[in-house]
Design an enzyme around this catalytic site. Sequence first.
Site, mmCIF file in Angstrom:
data_model
loop_
_atom_site.group_PDB
_atom_site.id
_atom_site.type_symbol
_atom_site.label_atom_id
_atom_site.label_comp_id
_atom_site.label_asym_id
_atom_site.label_seq_id
_atom_site.Cartn_x
_atom_site.Cartn_y
_atom_site.Cartn_z
ATOM 1 N N THR A 1 0.841 -1.200 0.000
ATOM 2 C CA THR A 1 0.000 0.000 0.000
ATOM 3 C C THR A 1 0.869 1.241 0.000
ATOM 4 O OG1 THR A 1 -1.384 -1.307 1.464
ATOM 5 C CG2 THR A 1 -2.050 0.957 1.056
ATOM 6 N N ASP B 1 -5.202 -2.561 -7.200
ATOM 7 C CA ASP B 1 -4.691 -3.287 -6.036
ATOM 8 C C ASP B 1 -5.394 -4.636 -5.952
ATOM 9 O OD1 ASP B 1 -3.263 -3.833 -3.819
ATOM 10 O OD2 ASP B 1 -4.321 -2.453 -2.487
ATOM 11 N N GLU B 2 -4.807 -5.574 -5.236
ATOM 12 C CA GLU B 2 -5.374 -6.923 -5.072
ATOM 13 C C GLU B 2 -5.736 -7.526 -6.425
ATOM 14 O OE1 GLU B 2 -5.036 -8.012 -2.207
ATOM 15 O OE2 GLU B 2 -5.554 -6.542 -0.660
ATOM 16 N N ARG C 1 -1.343 -11.936 8.797
ATOM 17 C CA ARG C 1 -1.880 -10.681 9.349
ATOM 18 C C ARG C 1 -1.175 -10.336 10.652
ATOM 19 N NH1 ARG C 1 -2.807 -8.791 5.336
ATOM 20 N NH2 ARG C 1 -1.819 -10.676 4.563
#
Length: 842
Positions: free
Chosen positions: A88, A280-281, A669
Amino acid sequence: MSLQPQFSERPPRDVNGPASAPYWEEPASSPYWDAPELAEHLAGQSVHGPEPDASPAILQGLNEAQQQAVLSTEGPLLIIAGPGSGKTRVITHRIAYLVEECGVNPWQILAVTFTNKAAREMRNRLDRLLLSRSEAVTMGTFHAVCSRILRRHGDRIGLNPNFTIYDQDDQIDAIKSSMQLADVDTKRFPPRAMLSRISAAKSTLQESRQMRESAYAAEDEYGANWIETCSRVYHYYEEALSRQNALDFDDLLMRTASLLKNVPEVRAQYHERYRYLLIDEFQDTNIAQYQLARLLTGTHQNLCVVGDPDQSIYSWRNADIRNILSFQSDYPDATVISLGENYRSTKNILQAASSVIAANTERIERPLFTGNPAGRPITLHEAYSADDEAAWAVDEVTRLTKTGEVRAGDCAIMYRINAQSRAFEDQCMRQGMPYRLVGGVRFYHRKEIKDAVSYLRVIYNPDDEVSLRRVINNPPRGIGAKTAQLLTRFSTDRGNTMLAAMQQIADARTEQLPCPISVTARAAKSIADLAITFQRLRDASRELAVADLLDRVLDMSGLARHIQADENSEDRWDNVQELRALAEEYGPSPQADGLGAFLERVSLVSDVDSYEQTDDALTLITLHQAKGLEFPVVMIAGMEEGLLPHSRSLDTIREIEEERRLCYVGMTRAMQRLYLLRAFSRPFPSSGGIPSRFLQDVPEELLASPALERPPGTRADTHPLNPSRPSRNEDAVIGGSWATSRRESRTRRGEAGEGTTGGATRGHLRGDIDEKLTEWVSSRPPRAPQPERIPLTVGEIVRHSVFGEGVVQDVQGVGDDEQVTVNFSSAGLKRLLVSLARLERG
DNA sequence: CATATAGCAGTTTTT
DNA sequence: CTGCTATATG
């Protein structure tokens, strides 16, 4: 319109602001969307000056690969970004670099994100980098962008701009009535399965006609007959939606693609508008979205896609990982950059996650590394029941917060299915732990919310029959199924909409003429009354702010009374009030199409979008929704066969590998501490207590027993499976579901006989107490040894799946970053990343 | 013909 | 635990 859009006077964005901030990062009344003058104005402000600075401040703190990703501003770019690699950050820095150093007009940048929340986060980051003008950058999901484009230019392909967006529930309703029209048995062909197949077709931009043609050619698991039936239903479904002026999620993409493809002026307009497109993604985009991206990318080809194949977890939504391969063949000149360094997790966490993902066979191996410390071992806790699992987890969070090391807001509990959240909620309430549940029965899917919204939808788009049918007898007003059916027939016979038919009945009544259809007097009156109510509401909608309109709807429809009359209606009424509070943001000027904006938001927004991680509350979230987030402490619950991997995803290797990726996403995460939890018994869905196969792939030396970390005498120190300690939950043993499963009781006996004393350790996972597990381990084929990659040398001949044969001209970098320049006989000179390109020697 | 109630089944993940 | 369907009742 003013040419001075006061960029700098905009109040600083409140990062912790209300959860209800506008989802579309460009206000409805935005001057940016259609003001070419503004573009010029901004261009005038831009720094056109000298060539970009070779080492601008914006690159500070970025590693080499990240810098390269920021600096590769021209032409197509593919960034393969591992978890925690600062993806990001790279994207926002790249945008900032384009604006600040290259003099690009921010108005001409479009950044597509996976969720609206991601867009908002990106905006916040950009705000910090750009200080001003960041607002002119367009950010949003594909669906939101498409909705916007279609409202503006949809008329060019015969679309009414006040279309309704159907969510899955609405789609099912529409499919059901289409099946009725197509005379297809809903018992033999479940509507859900129908929808899923139709949606798959739409995601590849196939219309019903093409689907029908493919029915005989394609080998489908269901067979040609099934596909043929599907295509027939699809056909009726297409017509129903078009008649109702409604679009489903797939239509948003499909119609926009068709608009851009078939209307050159509009396409040209957007090519001019968006000179730089970032996605993105990318691993979670479907074919339609990729085609859309290609259509939006003009000859300038400034398309930057960022993704990680290992984090592809949405194939059930028709995301297609092949898009990454297509990208490389569609844009053979693309620069490819791999971000492998992880800045998020400890070495142990990263290694554990890497080991889990490495077991996937359909995967390109890609080393991850981190300069972070090793950190703590991964904690594996094996609980007795789902309730105990939850109790232990909440205990542990309490323990951590008491030491002052972490706050509750730093912790997240992740699980495969929403149903698992209940146990954790209960425990949090019992122990007074503040928590934040993300998702669950989603707000906009709640019955009372959908009912209220459906009224608004009919007011906004009178052709919306799905919504009208939903509210026609809700609250009950004497218009039953039979009457509704007569009404439908009457309206279709006359080529009318349902609401128009109702209006006719009302007109007949006022003129004292006989009712045109044979229904009871009571039904006729109800129909007429409802038609008049809608007429009044529609008039009112032209003057009232959305919130006031909602009040009137609730009152005039009788919905308010109906909800409040219900026994335990307080929550439901609160929900309605919450909806009203949201509507407040869409007043007070009805001229600006506040109702349309409100309905669009209700359709396109999701619950994660309104989630802020700043609360000092424990987060409960599904693994899917956790994508893109990070937490110092992560607990993954339900590490059991049947749950993770889910029992519905055990049929094919492909599905299991996606489950594994999901597990990987969850693990990565975690920043500081990672917990893996499992339970032996679970009420629903019963997993049988067999440990997840993914646990097997976590190296033993990375795991620790929680008993070692825990001061003696604390609650979780006793373990029900350990016979040397008293069980702390007698009730569950005797009366619970414990003995109901043969497999479970067998496991328990085995444990007792073994006399294991280690408590919840890896030991008894590995031990032979669990026959199923042992069976599984022994039946599992040994993993093929990974051949060590020998670096390529100049002059060597290689073969590429797309470009064919070529000669290596140059080699740079090592390992993950090894890049080669190859002269292909057919495609010419290409620069490739060895870790990504499937190059064969010889 | 509409509605209330009881019994049943089916439960992944979401823009 | 809930959302549908079949059945009884008004």
